[in-house]
Motif scaffolding. Structure first.
Motif, PDB file in Angstrom:
ATOM      1  N   ARG A   1     -54.368  12.799  22.881  1.00  0.00           N
ATOM      2  CA  ARG A   1     -54.968  12.138  24.047  1.00  0.00           C
ATOM      3  C   ARG A   1     -56.470  12.363  24.145  1.00  0.00           C
ATOM      4  NH1 ARG A   1     -55.092  15.070  29.135  1.00  0.00           N
ATOM      5  NH2 ARG A   1     -54.580  17.281  28.867  1.00  0.00           N
ATOM      6  N   PHE A   2     -56.966  13.361  23.406  1.00  0.00           N
ATOM      7  CA  PHE A   2     -58.407  13.636  23.437  1.00  0.00           C
ATOM      8  C   PHE A   2     -59.166  12.856  22.357  1.00  0.00           C
ATOM      9  CE2 PHE A   2     -56.408  17.695  24.885  1.00  0.00           C
ATOM     10  CZ  PHE A   2     -56.774  17.586  26.221  1.00  0.00           C
ATOM     11  N   ILE A   3     -58.429  12.226  21.445  1.00  0.00           N
ATOM     12  CA  ILE A   3     -59.088  11.464  20.371  1.00  0.00           C
ATOM     13  C   ILE A   3     -59.306  10.041  20.877  1.00  0.00           C
ATOM     14  CG2 ILE A   3     -59.009  10.779  17.944  1.00  0.00           C
ATOM     15  CD1 ILE A   3     -57.047  13.037  17.443  1.00  0.00           C
ATOM     16  N   THR A   4     -60.398   9.842  21.582  1.00  0.00           N
ATOM     17  CA  THR A   4     -60.653   8.568  22.263  1.00  0.00           C
ATOM     18  C   THR A   4     -61.032   7.447  21.307  1.00  0.00           C
ATOM     19  OG1 THR A   4     -62.947   9.253  22.629  1.00  0.00           O
ATOM     20  CG2 THR A   4     -61.368   9.727  24.383  1.00  0.00           C
ATOM     21  N   THR A   5     -61.374   7.797  20.067  1.00  0.00           N
ATOM     22  CA  THR A   5     -61.752   6.784  19.078  1.00  0.00           C
ATOM     23  C   THR A   5     -60.548   6.112  18.430  1.00  0.00           C
ATOM     24  OG1 THR A   5     -61.875   8.538  17.411  1.00  0.00           O
ATOM     25  CG2 THR A   5     -63.929   7.922  18.510  1.00  0.00           C
ATOM     26  N   LEU A   6     -59.351   6.671  18.635  1.00  0.00           N
ATOM     27  CA  LEU A   6     -58.156   6.190  17.930  1.00  0.00           C
ATOM     28  C   LEU A   6     -57.838   4.753  18.351  1.00  0.00           C
ATOM     29  CD1 LEU A   6     -56.246   7.324  15.838  1.00  0.00           C
ATOM     30  CD2 LEU A   6     -54.788   8.184  17.672  1.00  0.00           C
ATOM     31  N   GLN A   7     -57.795   3.855  17.364  1.00  0.00           N
ATOM     32  CA  GLN A   7     -57.556   2.437  17.640  1.00  0.00           C
ATOM     33  C   GLN A   7     -56.190   1.952  17.180  1.00  0.00           C
ATOM     34  OE1 GLN A   7     -60.719   0.117  15.930  1.00  0.00           O
ATOM     35  NE2 GLN A   7     -62.324   1.319  16.911  1.00  0.00           N
ATOM     36  N   GLU A   8     -55.637   2.603  16.151  1.00  0.00           N
ATOM     37  CA  GLU A   8     -54.376   2.101  15.590  1.00  0.00           C
ATOM     38  C   GLU A   8     -53.482   3.270  15.203  1.00  0.00           C
ATOM     39  OE1 GLU A   8     -52.857  -1.066  12.180  1.00  0.00           O
ATOM     40  OE2 GLU A   8     -54.796  -0.096  11.945  1.00  0.00           O
ATOM     41  N   MET A   9     -52.203   3.171  15.575  1.00  0.00           N
ATOM     42  CA  MET A   9     -51.223   4.168  15.160  1.00  0.00           C
ATOM     43  C   MET A   9     -49.985   3.427  14.649  1.00  0.00           C
ATOM     44  SD  MET A   9     -49.670   7.487  17.167  1.00  0.00           S
ATOM     45  CE  MET A   9     -48.760   6.582  18.423  1.00  0.00           C
ATOM     46  N   ILE A  10     -49.543   3.809  13.459  1.00  0.00           N
ATOM     47  CA  ILE A  10     -48.372   3.193  12.842  1.00  0.00           C
ATOM     48  C   ILE A  10     -47.318   4.276  12.639  1.00  0.00           C
ATOM     49  CG2 ILE A  10     -47.518   1.957  10.812  1.00  0.00           C
ATOM     50  CD1 ILE A  10     -50.401   0.965  10.391  1.00  0.00           C
ATOM     51  N   LEU A  11     -46.135   4.050  13.166  1.00  0.00           N
ATOM     52  CA  LEU A  11     -45.038   5.017  13.067  1.00  0.00           C
ATOM     53  C   LEU A  11     -43.866   4.346  12.358  1.00  0.00           C
ATOM     54  CD1 LEU A  11     -45.199   6.374  16.744  1.00  0.00           C
ATOM     55  CD2 LEU A  11     -46.264   7.370  14.722  1.00  0.00           C
ATOM     56  N   THR A  12     -43.416   4.945  11.254  1.00  0.00           N
ATOM     57  CA  THR A  12     -42.331   4.365  10.459  1.00  0.00           C
ATOM     58  C   THR A  12     -41.249   5.412  10.222  1.00  0.00           C
ATOM     59  OG1 THR A  12     -43.941   2.957   9.332  1.00  0.00           O
ATOM     60  CG2 THR A  12     -41.772   3.142   8.324  1.00  0.00           C
ATOM     61  N   ASN A  13     -39.999   5.037  10.450  1.00  0.00           N
ATOM     62  CA  ASN A  13     -38.855   5.925  10.212  1.00  0.00           C
ATOM     63  C   ASN A  13     -39.001   7.254  10.944  1.00  0.00           C
ATOM     64  OD1 ASN A  13     -37.784   3.974   8.557  1.00  0.00           O
ATOM     65  ND2 ASN A  13     -38.486   4.910   6.661  1.00  0.00           N
ATOM     66  N   ILE A  14     -39.319   7.184  12.225  1.00  0.00           N
ATOM     67  CA  ILE A  14     -39.366   8.404  13.047  1.00  0.00           C
ATOM     68  C   ILE A  14     -38.062   8.505  13.830  1.00  0.00           C
ATOM     69  CG2 ILE A  14     -41.882   8.379  13.227  1.00  0.00           C
ATOM     70  CD1 ILE A  14     -41.558   7.191  16.037  1.00  0.00           C
ATOM     71  N   SER A  15     -37.800   9.659  14.400  1.00  0.00           N
ATOM     72  CA  SER A  15     -36.540   9.883  15.119  1.00  0.00           C
ATOM     73  C   SER A  15     -36.494   9.039  16.386  1.00  0.00           C
ATOM     74  CB  SER A  15     -36.401  11.360  15.480  1.00  0.00           C
ATOM     75  OG  SER A  15     -37.416  11.734  16.398  1.00  0.00           O
ATOM     76  N   SER A  16     -35.284   8.687  16.801  1.00  0.00           N
ATOM     77  CA  SER A  16     -35.128   7.868  18.006  1.00  0.00           C
ATOM     78  C   SER A  16     -35.636   8.603  19.239  1.00  0.00           C
ATOM     79  CB  SER A  16     -33.652   7.483  18.189  1.00  0.00           C
ATOM     80  OG  SER A  16     -32.839   8.639  18.194  1.00  0.00           O
ATOM     81  N   SER A  17     -35.500   9.934  19.255  1.00  0.00           N
ATOM     82  CA  SER A  17     -35.974  10.703  20.414  1.00  0.00           C
ATOM     83  C   SER A  17     -37.504  10.640  20.515  1.00  0.00           C
ATOM     84  CB  SER A  17     -35.519  12.160  20.305  1.00  0.00           C
ATOM     85  OG  SER A  17     -36.044  12.763  19.126  1.00  0.00           O
ATOM     86  N   LEU A  18     -38.197  10.666  19.372  1.00  0.00           N
ATOM     87  CA  LEU A  18     -39.654  10.577  19.389  1.00  0.00           C
ATOM     88  C   LEU A  18     -40.094   9.193  19.852  1.00  0.00           C
ATOM     89  CD1 LEU A  18     -42.416  11.757  18.806  1.00  0.00           C
ATOM     90  CD2 LEU A  18     -42.128  11.220  16.398  1.00  0.00           C
TER      91      LEU A  18
ATOM     92  N   GLU B   1     -38.504   7.237  21.954  1.00  0.00           N
ATOM     93  CA  GLU B   1     -38.279   7.134  23.401  1.00  0.00           C
ATOM     94  C   GLU B   1     -39.354   7.870  24.196  1.00  0.00           C
ATOM     95  OE1 GLU B   1     -34.344   8.494  24.125  1.00  0.00           O
ATOM     96  OE2 GLU B   1     -33.399   6.844  23.007  1.00  0.00           O
ATOM     97  N   ARG B   2     -39.887   8.932  23.633  1.00  0.00           N
ATOM     98  CA  ARG B   2     -40.881   9.735  24.356  1.00  0.00           C
ATOM     99  C   ARG B   2     -42.214   8.994  24.538  1.00  0.00           C
ATOM    100  NH1 ARG B   2     -39.589  15.431  24.532  1.00  0.00           N
ATOM    101  NH2 ARG B   2     -41.782  15.822  25.020  1.00  0.00           N
ATOM    102  N   ILE B   3     -42.498   8.011  23.648  1.00  0.00           N
ATOM    103  CA  ILE B   3     -43.816   7.357  23.718  1.00  0.00           C
ATOM    104  C   ILE B   3     -43.736   5.886  24.123  1.00  0.00           C
ATOM    105  CG2 ILE B   3     -44.852   8.900  22.022  1.00  0.00           C
ATOM    106  CD1 ILE B   3     -44.533   6.698  19.944  1.00  0.00           C
ATOM    107  N   LYS B   4     -42.531   5.329  24.238  1.00  0.00           N
ATOM    108  CA  LYS B   4     -42.411   3.914  24.563  1.00  0.00           C
ATOM    109  C   LYS B   4     -42.303   3.697  26.071  1.00  0.00           C
ATOM    110  CE  LYS B   4     -40.354   0.948  21.913  1.00  0.00           C
ATOM    111  NZ  LYS B   4     -39.381   0.167  21.120  1.00  0.00           N
ATOM    112  N   VAL B   5     -42.557   2.452  26.473  1.00  0.00           N
ATOM    113  CA  VAL B   5     -42.335   2.027  27.855  1.00  0.00           C
ATOM    114  C   VAL B   5     -41.085   1.158  27.841  1.00  0.00           C
ATOM    115  CG1 VAL B   5     -43.261   0.763  29.826  1.00  0.00           C
ATOM    116  CG2 VAL B   5     -44.801   2.071  28.349  1.00  0.00           C
ATOM    117  N   ILE B   6     -40.023   1.626  28.508  1.00  0.00           N
ATOM    118  CA  ILE B   6     -38.748   0.924  28.516  1.00  0.00           C
ATOM    119  C   ILE B   6     -38.422   0.505  29.941  1.00  0.00           C
ATOM    120  CG2 ILE B   6     -36.288   1.080  27.967  1.00  0.00           C
ATOM    121  CD1 ILE B   6     -37.028   3.252  25.907  1.00  0.00           C
TER     122      ILE B   6
END
Length: 919
Positions: A875-892, A894-899
């Motif tokens: 959250r402190f890396i304000t320059t971050l523009q793109e994040m790609i997540l592939t084959n991560i756990s379902s629990s992870l 759910e922790r970052i999505k808006v459902i």
């Protein structure tokens, strides 16, 4: 341009007189005399080229000179082939008759050369007087350019966007309106060069658009819409398949591709951009692959045809771009014609402004034309130069109808082309052989320029190589706004890929055909065979639509056979190499064979300079390849195995050898010990042994810049690294270790002395030494900018060492670390721009302290099965523009999505990131 063609032939003859002296010794006087006559003609043509208009008589003379220069090159090339054939003859009868054959052949070349000289002299009598240049004068302007070689491209971040704010908001509003219907299409409509694609890219990359959609894809369509390639492109992006899955998908027929894409998108809110779509019929076919999706899914068109937009979606009014106003046009011209580093204060000069505003009127408010005009004027720094150009362009435009904006714009583009220095003209026209919107590799382009003879060996010196000159040529084209930077290289200041605007590409094709330089063959969907005939031009680019192309016919004067296509989709073969005996550039691809015995006839192509071979299985090269004495670039990709004869390593003019396996990593090829070429710049991937070390063979490659090495034993690593420290031009190294004996630990200490290295790849087992308190990566070179670590399987956290590399911009880690915790400290990774971490299957906890990675823009995580949550420090890396997540756990996930409107408990860590993709 005819003068540039003659100039190329003169340089070619000069090169032959040096490197083929053995073959030409019996006709040296005649060839020298011919060269002198051509240089006289070259000087005349340079003067003619500066005249804005040419009468029919002058045009015919120019055409005759160009054709005669090509005839001269053909005659000399043919003589060299015959002389080489005689030298290689070993039979008793041939030896007995060779003296008679030789005399006959000498007589023939003398007659041909004399006839060409006579015709040139006849033309010369009818020409006005002109100066004869001295031997060193031709390249003096280029030598001056060489002195100003630069490595920075500060302009690449500049956007030529003027007055798009209103249109941007309008497009975004339409895209983000949540219509619950299938095939909601938003269209941007306007003439070529008006900025449709620029606007679409601006919207596509906007933070709000990136957050709004689950999935985004961009596909270029063009007049020749290739439905299968469009479907494949989008499907590959949405699935991100493994290599094996990719191969299976590529075998699907069109209907199955449609079904697969339909299923992949139906649960997503997606945005797909179809850039430059021309026909409603193309969309009628493609739309069957696009489902309703989640509410708000959209298709974005850019098109020149309003009817296409209305037909696709009558419910959405197209957004029509208008031309720039006079004030907007002048502001854009100022930005291009008066860069801050030059003439800055003169931007406000009344005289410059008056002339500039008169000229910019001729651009018709079209951004592309204004940008090109500005790039041209930026090189004319005095008022007198501006006035001269104004008179020329004004003269060009006098005969045009008052309302003919397209004609005026085309005249400006042509004027910018005419203003190019002689050596840059063929380089620019050559760009037309790439398909529309093609992402052009800088390295490949420069190597092809060299192979074509556009960059002469005479321009080289100890300090400057032909590749350096090629980089400068490309920079000149970029500076003039004739070429666009697409992607930057790993340093962030150079160019990796580039593109050419559609209108400029059309100009390239038109001019190249006029100058008898380049011809494009667009293969129809039903055509598998392409038949060549001699009247075709000397450089041919084939754009196939099917998975297999078989070349037939004869074209003995053909110089280059180009195939700028997706190699995974095409098989390209040739029936008879002897039918194309003068070839300099050749690409061949084989797919569906277990073992490809490359034809022995390939050795008959003695003039070949660039050879690219690809095979999906085993490849066996013939001994005859050792006859290709002119070869500069040898690029080979194979899948299972390769047989390379030792004669390859006797080719002294080779500069780039890339022989790599289509696999994650694996075998290199064994290098012949006698290979001591001082010209070699790229050498990948060689396997070293004791003899390589004992003979210090590496030290003889004094010009090597990029090197790939495969080690079968860990103990070979240190002695080779010690040798590498002495190669001062070496900037990129790949080291693969295949030793699974568990007996040796790598000693990487010599790497710390390689201060010249900026790019490094380490692959294979790098075991920690239990007897050392130092981390094994402590000895990485301090100037590393890009670092790849691949399946090193270390037990110690590498981040503590890597974060201290103060120049590191790109870091790729795959299968590197077996531990469960990783730590990135405050103030670590000060310059890191991109981080990819893949296959860290044991990683459970990742901590990032506040202040770490202050410049990070892109983060990719894949196959991190055990990672329970993302680091708080993100959250402190304000320059971050793109994040790609592939084959991560379902629990992870759910922790970052808006459902259903409810934010996951870790959403606050990533809510500032512009674009998040989860696959």
């Amino acid at each position: 341009m005819a003068g540039a063609i003659v100039s190329l032939v003169v340089e070619r003859i000069s090169d032959l007189l040096i490197h083929e002296a053995l073959f030409l010794k019996d006709v040296k006087d005649q060839v020298e005399s011919l060269k002198y006559e051509l240089k006289r003609m070259q000087c005349f043509l340079e003067n003619v080229d500066r005249k804005p208009e040419q009468d029919e008589r002058l045009h015919n003379l120019v055409s005759q000179i160009r054709d005669l220069s090509c005839d001269a090159e053909d005659a000399i090339d043919s003589f060299i082939l015959e002389a080489a054939h005689q030298r290689d003859s070993h039979g008793i009868v041939k030896r007995f008759t060779s003296i008679f054959t030789k005399l006959d052949h000498l007589h023939k070349i003398r007659v041909q050369v004399k006839a060409i000289q006579t015709k040139l002299q006849d033309i010369s009598k009818n020409l006005p007087a002109y100066e004869i240049p001295g031997d060193g004068e031709d390249s003096s302007s280029i030598l001056k350019l060489q002195q100003r070689l630069r490595r920075t491209y500060s302009h690449v971040e500049e956007e030529d966007v003027v007055s798009l704010e209103v249109s941007t908001k309008e497009v975004m509003t339409k895209l983000m309106t949540e219509e619950d219907r299938a095939h909601a299409v938003v269209s941007i409509v306007g003439m070529g060069g008006i900025g449709k694609t620029t606007l679409a890219r601006k919207v596509y990359n906007h933070v709000d658009v990136r957050r709004h959609f689950d999935f985004l894809a961009w596909v270029y369509i063009s007049q020749q819409c290739k439905q299968r390639e469009v479907l494949l492109s989008v499907l590959m992006k949405v699935l991100s398949p493994s290599k094996d899955e990719k191969e299976l998908i590529e075998k699907l027929d069109e209907s199955k591709l449609m079904k697969r894409l339909f299923d992949a998108l139906k649960e997503k809110r997606y945005l797909v951009v179809l850039d430059d779509i021309w026909r409603s019929e193309d969309w009628d076919i493609l739309k069957l692959a696009f489902p309703r999706g989640r509410m708000g899914s959209k298709i974005l068109f850019t098109t020149r045809n309003r009817n296409v937009a209305f037909d696709a979606d009558p419910c959405n009014t197209p957004i029509e771009l208008s031309v720039l106003t006079d004030d907007e046009s002048w502001n854009l011209l100022c930005r291009k014609a008066f860069p801050r580093s030059k003439m800055g204060s003169q931007c406000c000069s009344e005289e410059f402004e008056k002339l500039g505003k008169e000229m910019v009127k001729n651009c018709g408010g079209l951004p592309l034309a204004i940008v090109v005009l500005g790039g041209l004027l930026a090189r004319k720094q005095s008022l007198a130069q501006w006035e001269m150009f104004y008179e020329n362009i004004h003269g060009h435009l006098k005969g045009l109808p008052h309302q003919d904006k397209n004609g005026a714009v085309n005249r400006i583009l042509v004027s910018s082309y005419n203003d190019l220095p002689y050596p840059l003209k063929p380089c620019f026209l050559y760009l037309g052989h790439y398909p529309k919107d093609w992402e052009i590799s800088k390295n490949e382009l420069i190597r092809l320029w060299i192979a074509e003879g556009f960059i002469s060996p005479s321009l080289e010196s100890k300090e400057i190589s032909m590749e350096d000159v090629g980089e400068h040529f490309l920079e000149q084209l970029i500076d003039r706004s004739l070429v666009q930077v697409s992607r930057q290289g790993y340093t962030g200041t150079d160019v990796k890929t580039c593109r050419v605007n559609d209108l400029l590409r059309d100009l390239c094709i038109k001019k190249a055909k006029e100058e008898k330089l380049l011809e494009i063959i667009q293969q129809s969907s039903a055509q598998f065979d392409v038949t060549l005939v001699e009247p075709m031009l000397r450089i041919i680019s084939i754009h196939p639509r099917e998975g297999k192309v078989h070349l037939k016919g004869e074209h003995p004067k053909l110089r280059s056979l180009l195939l700028p296509q997706n190699e995974t989709l095409v098989e390209f073969c040739i029936s008879n190499c002897k039918s194309f005996k003068f070839l300099r550039v050749l690409t061949l691809l084989k797919r569906n064979v277990e073992k490809w015995h490359v034809s022995n006839e390939i050795g008959d192509l003695l003039h070949l300079r660039y050879l690219k071979l690809e095979c999906w299985n085993e490849m066996i090269l013939p001994q005859s390849i050792g006859r290709l004495k002119s070869l500069y670039t040898l690029y080979i990709k194979y899948h299972t195995d390769i047989v390379i004869p030792d004669v390859v390593f006797k080719l002294e003019r080779l500069r780039h050898i890339v022989i790599k396996r289509i696999a994650l990593f694996g075998r290199g090829f064994r290098l012949r010990l006698g290979f001591t070429s001082k010209n070699i710049e790229t050498l990948k991937y060689i396997m070293v042994d004791e003899k390589s070390i004992e003979n210090n063979v590496v030290l003889r490659w004094t010009n090597i810049q990029s090197l790939g090495i495969v080690f079968t034993r860990a103990e070979y690593v240190k002695p080779i690294l010690i040798l590498l420290t002495k190669l001062q031009r070496l900037g990129s190294v790949s080291l693969e270790v295949l030793d699974d004996s568990n007996l040796s630990y790598l000693d990487l200490e010599p790497l710390s002395w390689c201060h010249h290295l900026s790019k490094l790849r380490l692959a294979g087992g790098i075991k920690d030494d239990p007897h050392s308190s130092c981390h094994i990566l402590k000895f990485l070179p301090p100037n590393i900018v890009k670092l790849t670590l691949f399946w090193c399987r270390m037990s110690q956290d590498p981040m503590g060492v890597l974060e201290k590399l103060c120049h590191l911009r790109i870091l790729y880690l795959e299968g590197v670390y077996n531990g469960s915790k990783m730590m990135c400290s405050a103030n670590g990774f000060r310059q890191l721009d991109s981080l990819q971490m893949i296959g860290l299957e044991e990683l459970e906890e990742w901590e990032i302290e506040k202040g770490a990675m202050p410049c990070l823009r892109r983060l990719e995580l894949a196959d991190v099965d055990s990672l329970g949550m993302l680091p708080e420090g993100l959250r402190f890396i304000t320059t971050l523009q793109e994040m790609i997540l592939t084959n991560i756990s379902s629990s992870l996930k759910e922790r970052i999505k808006v459902i259903d409107g409810r934010e996951g408990e870790d959403f606050y860590k990533v809510c500032h990131i512009l674009s998040i993709h989860i696959f």
